[in-house]
Design a protein around this motif. Sequence first.
Motif, PDB file in Angstrom:
ATOM      1  N   UNK A  84      11.832  28.754  64.342  1.00 48.24           N
ATOM      2  CA  UNK A  84      12.597  29.619  65.248  1.00 48.24           C
ATOM      3  C   UNK A  84      12.295  29.352  66.719  1.00 48.24           C
ATOM      4  N   UNK A  85      13.351  29.204  67.505  1.00 50.35           N
ATOM      5  CA  UNK A  85      13.265  29.370  68.939  1.00 50.35           C
ATOM      6  C   UNK A  85      13.300  30.881  69.165  1.00 50.35           C
ATOM      7  N   UNK A  86      12.665  31.366  70.230  1.00 50.40           N
ATOM      8  CA  UNK A  86      12.664  32.800  70.522  1.00 50.40           C
ATOM      9  C   UNK A  86      12.970  33.031  71.994  1.00 50.40           C
ATOM     10  N   UNK A  87      13.838  33.992  72.250  1.00 44.79           N
ATOM     11  CA  UNK A  87      14.139  34.441  73.612  1.00 44.79           C
ATOM     12  C   UNK A  87      13.702  35.901  73.686  1.00 44.79           C
ATOM     13  N   UNK A  88      12.628  36.159  74.427  1.00 47.01           N
ATOM     14  CA  UNK A  88      11.941  37.442  74.411  1.00 47.01           C
ATOM     15  C   UNK A  88      12.136  38.177  75.737  1.00 47.01           C
ATOM     16  N   UNK A  89      12.475  39.482  75.635  1.00 48.42           N
ATOM     17  CA  UNK A  89      12.531  40.326  76.827  1.00 48.42           C
ATOM     18  C   UNK A  89      11.990  41.703  76.487  1.00 48.42           C
ATOM     19  N   UNK A 149      16.503  31.841  66.479  1.00 48.98           N
ATOM     20  CA  UNK A 149      17.517  30.852  66.104  1.00 48.98           C
ATOM     21  C   UNK A 149      17.545  30.555  64.610  1.00 48.98           C
ATOM     22  N   UNK A 150      16.721  31.239  63.815  1.00 49.91           N
ATOM     23  CA  UNK A 150      16.733  31.081  62.360  1.00 49.91           C
ATOM     24  C   UNK A 150      16.373  32.417  61.728  1.00 49.91           C
ATOM     25  N   UNK A 151      16.839  32.617  60.538  1.00 50.38           N
ATOM     26  CA  UNK A 151      16.552  33.858  59.813  1.00 50.38           C
ATOM     27  C   UNK A 151      15.073  33.950  59.458  1.00 50.38           C
TER      28      UNK A 151
END
Length: 191
Positions: free
Chosen positions: A71-76, A136-138
Amino acid sequence: MLDISPLRIPEVLEIRPRKFGDERGFFSETYSRDRFAANGVQLDWIQDNQSYSQEAFTLRGLHFQKPPFAQDKLVRVLRGRIWDVAVDVRRGSPNFGQWVALEVSAEAFNQILVPVGFAHGFLTLEPDTEVLYKVSASYSPAHDFSIRYDDPGFSVAWPLAGHEPVLSDKDAAAPHFAAADSPFTFTGDLR
């Protein structure tokens, strides 16, 4: 409009979306596929996750998923502040075993992009902190992996200020990275 800045490990990015405010409050486009792509970030997000931590010094990590569910992760952060950490676990990378951190907060209105090939974790710096992140992935329990937050091979300098971290049972029992075979290999490509 986005302000995108690479961190010390350049594949890990800080992203600052623009806010439009008036007497009512503000509006922001926190994610736009087209705007991200125009800035060289082309990822397909398929799931949003949200976490709430009641106590300061709650530590979640270090986690990654193995391929084919990496997984790519976009965190806020929606409320509060975190100290977000990405550890390079790509065999052959010039930054293998090194970590980079960024304070992400509701006030700063920033985000961090943690790509595939990095173990990820965060420490809450305030009580009642809420984090929202895209992946980006389950989620796949069979591919989920945890590494000790205090692994001496990484020596992450968590800002615990003398406090013991609040850990899940899973994270407290996580193995050291030396016991794991990294499924990631550095390809030489930066985003």
